[in-house]
Design a protein around this motif. Structure first.
Motif, short mmCIF file in Angstrom:
data_model
loop_
_atom_site.label_atom_id
_atom_site.label_comp_id
_atom_site.label_asym_id
_atom_site.label_seq_id
_atom_site.Cartn_x
_atom_site.Cartn_y
_atom_site.Cartn_z
N GLY A 182 27.75 5.83 -4.45
CA GLY A 182 27.41 6.92 -5.37
C GLY A 182 26.20 6.65 -6.23
O GLY A 182 26.00 7.31 -7.25
N GLY A 183 25.37 5.68 -5.83
CA GLY A 183 24.20 5.33 -6.63
C GLY A 183 22.90 5.76 -5.97
O GLY A 183 22.89 6.41 -4.93
N ILE A 184 21.80 5.38 -6.60
CA ILE A 184 20.48 5.67 -6.07
C ILE A 184 19.60 4.42 -6.17
O ILE A 184 19.83 3.56 -7.02
CB ILE A 184 19.79 6.85 -6.81
CG1 ILE A 184 19.68 6.55 -8.32
CG2 ILE A 184 20.53 8.15 -6.58
CD1 ILE A 184 18.84 7.57 -9.07
N VAL A 185 18.63 4.34 -5.28
CA VAL A 185 17.69 3.22 -5.30
C VAL A 185 16.28 3.77 -5.24
O VAL A 185 16.01 4.75 -4.55
CB VAL A 185 17.97 2.25 -4.11
CG1 VAL A 185 17.91 2.95 -2.78
CG2 VAL A 185 17.02 1.06 -4.15
N SER A 186 15.38 3.15 -6.01
CA SER A 186 13.98 3.60 -6.02
C SER A 186 13.06 2.38 -6.00
O SER A 186 13.47 1.27 -6.35
CB SER A 186 13.70 4.46 -7.25
OG SER A 186 13.96 3.73 -8.44
N LEU A 187 11.83 2.62 -5.60
CA LEU A 187 10.87 1.53 -5.44
C LEU A 187 9.55 1.90 -6.10
O LEU A 187 9.07 3.02 -5.95
CB LEU A 187 10.68 1.26 -3.94
CG LEU A 187 9.71 0.16 -3.50
CD1 LEU A 187 10.24 -0.50 -2.23
CD2 LEU A 187 8.33 0.73 -3.21
N GLU A 188 8.99 0.95 -6.85
CA GLU A 188 7.65 1.11 -7.42
C GLU A 188 6.81 -0.08 -6.98
O GLU A 188 7.23 -1.23 -7.11
CB GLU A 188 7.71 1.12 -8.96
CG GLU A 188 8.55 2.23 -9.56
CD GLU A 188 8.73 2.04 -11.06
OE1 GLU A 188 7.72 1.77 -11.74
OE2 GLU A 188 9.88 2.13 -11.53
N THR A 189 5.63 0.19 -6.46
CA THR A 189 4.78 -0.90 -5.98
C THR A 189 3.34 -0.42 -5.88
O THR A 189 3.08 0.78 -5.81
CB THR A 189 5.27 -1.41 -4.61
OG1 THR A 189 4.50 -2.54 -4.21
CG2 THR A 189 5.17 -0.32 -3.54
N ALA A 190 2.45 -1.37 -5.86
CA ALA A 190 1.02 -1.09 -5.64
C ALA A 190 0.36 -2.39 -5.20
O ALA A 190 0.82 -3.48 -5.57
CB ALA A 190 0.36 -0.57 -6.91
N PRO A 191 -0.70 -2.31 -4.41
CA PRO A 191 -1.38 -3.54 -3.98
C PRO A 191 -1.81 -4.38 -5.18
O PRO A 191 -2.41 -3.87 -6.13
CB PRO A 191 -2.59 -3.01 -3.20
CG PRO A 191 -2.17 -1.66 -2.72
CD PRO A 191 -1.31 -1.10 -3.82
N GLY A 192 -1.45 -5.65 -5.15
CA GLY A 192 -1.82 -6.56 -6.23
C GLY A 192 -0.95 -6.46 -7.47
O GLY A 192 -1.14 -7.21 -8.43
N THR A 242 0.85 -1.18 0.00
CA THR A 242 0.00 0.00 0.00
C THR A 242 0.89 1.24 0.00
O THR A 242 2.07 1.16 0.38
CB THR A 242 -0.90 0.02 1.24
OG1 THR A 242 -0.06 0.15 2.40
CG2 THR A 242 -1.75 -1.24 1.34
N PRO A 243 0.37 2.40 -0.38
CA PRO A 243 1.20 3.62 -0.35
C PRO A 243 1.79 3.91 1.02
O PRO A 243 2.94 4.35 1.13
CB PRO A 243 0.22 4.71 -0.79
CG PRO A 243 -0.78 4.00 -1.66
CD PRO A 243 -0.94 2.64 -1.02
N ASP A 244 1.03 3.65 2.09
CA ASP A 244 1.53 3.92 3.44
C ASP A 244 2.73 3.04 3.77
O ASP A 244 3.71 3.50 4.35
CB ASP A 244 0.43 3.68 4.48
CG ASP A 244 -0.63 4.78 4.45
OD1 ASP A 244 -0.40 5.80 3.78
OD2 ASP A 244 -1.67 4.60 5.11
N VAL A 245 2.64 1.76 3.40
CA VAL A 245 3.75 0.84 3.66
C VAL A 245 4.94 1.19 2.78
O VAL A 245 6.09 1.23 3.25
CB VAL A 245 3.31 -0.62 3.43
CG1 VAL A 245 4.52 -1.56 3.46
CG2 VAL A 245 2.29 -1.05 4.49
N PHE A 303 11.94 2.06 3.43
CA PHE A 303 13.37 2.25 3.69
C PHE A 303 13.63 2.72 5.12
O PHE A 303 14.76 3.08 5.45
CB PHE A 303 13.95 3.27 2.70
CG PHE A 303 14.00 2.75 1.28
CD1 PHE A 303 15.05 1.94 0.85
CD2 PHE A 303 12.99 3.06 0.38
CE1 PHE A 303 15.10 1.47 -0.45
CE2 PHE A 303 13.04 2.58 -0.93
CZ PHE A 303 14.09 1.78 -1.34
N GLU A 304 12.62 2.69 5.95
CA GLU A 304 12.77 3.11 7.35
C GLU A 304 13.34 1.96 8.17
O GLU A 304 12.80 0.85 8.15
CB GLU A 304 11.39 3.51 7.89
CG GLU A 304 11.37 4.01 9.32
CD GLU A 304 9.95 4.35 9.74
OE1 GLU A 304 9.53 3.88 10.81
OE2 GLU A 304 9.26 5.07 8.98
N PRO A 305 14.45 2.18 8.90
CA PRO A 305 15.04 1.08 9.68
C PRO A 305 14.07 0.50 10.69
O PRO A 305 13.31 1.22 11.35
CB PRO A 305 16.22 1.77 10.41
CG PRO A 305 16.54 2.96 9.57
CD PRO A 305 15.23 3.43 9.00
#
Length: 231
Positions: free
Chosen positions: A204-214, A169-172, A177-179
């Motif tokens: 020196g890099g970056i990380v990103s996340l894409e997700t949605a329920p289902g 979900t958007p909230d999760v 990335f929160e410890p």
């Protein structure tokens, strides 16, 4: 700030010491329980007893993973760098993730295009991929899919690990990335993605996340290609 940094360093030393003391007995527990489980299974012993030994083995492995994550978070690895071929690192990480993948009967797909090396600490970069693949496996329903792609992108190398699990979900996702944030109870303590981000940013890099329920989860890591000093 200096006091806070010193406190973190002290915690790191404490955690590393505890993990060191745990490691030898844990290695014995894991090695002997695995040997006995295989031996008893082949000899036709009671399957319930064999399953108990395998449960001991999995518990020991879980403690080792937790200990490894705590050390990685509290005491990041020294920044010794070398040219690292990420395709080889992917193969090593997939081998290390085999227990988690097997537990979900996961199908692993790889598309590893030819890429330049990256400047980095090999063990740390393997851990990035291992954490991502393990997270993906744990998100799957049985028989799900983990896809790993590697491709050059300008002066960078792009690594993508995606799964067709339940997604977030958007909230999760906002807290991913929160410890110490986790929604998985007994499967870790919520350091997988924070460790990934820390290692990637130190490189020196970056990380990103894409997700949605289902819709599953897709994590993209971009790392600078190696400098000409290594060519």
């Amino acid at each position: 700030a200096a006091e806070h940094a010193e406190r973190l360093a002290g915690i790191g030393r404490l955690v590393a010491g505890v993990v060191h003391e745990l490691n030898n007995p844990l290695t014995a527990v894991n090695m002997y329980s695995e040997t006995l489980a295989e031996k008893l299974a082949q000899a036709g012993h009671d399957p319930a007893d064999v399953e108990k030994l395998r449960a001991i083995l999995e518990a020991g492995r879980r403690i080792q993973r937790l200990a490894r994550d705590l050390v990685s978070y509290a005491r990041p690895q020294a920044a010794r760098t070398e040219p690292v071929e990420l395709a080889a690192a992917v193969e090593e990480a997939v081998r290390l993730a085999k227990p988690a993948l097997k537990d979900r009967s996961a199908n692993v797909e790889r598309r590893l295009d030819p890429c330049p090396a990256v400047d980095g600490n090999r063990a740390s970069l393997v851990q990035v991929i291992l954490n991502l693949v393990t997270n993906a496996a744990q998100a799957l329903a049985r028989g799900g899919r983990v896809a790993i792609t590697l491709a050059p992108e300008g002066g960078q190398v792009r690594l993508v690990v995606e799964d067709d699990g339940a997604g977030m979900t958007p909230d999760v996702a906002a807290r991913a990335f929160e410890p110490f944030f986790t929604t998985r109870g007994g499967e870790g303590i919520g350091l997988g993605l924070p460790i990934v981000r820390g290692i990637v940013e130190r490189h020196g890099g970056i990380v990103s996340l894409e997700t949605a329920p289902g819709a599953g989860t897709k994590v993209t890591v971009r790392l600078p290609a190696a400098t000409t000093a290594f060519t």
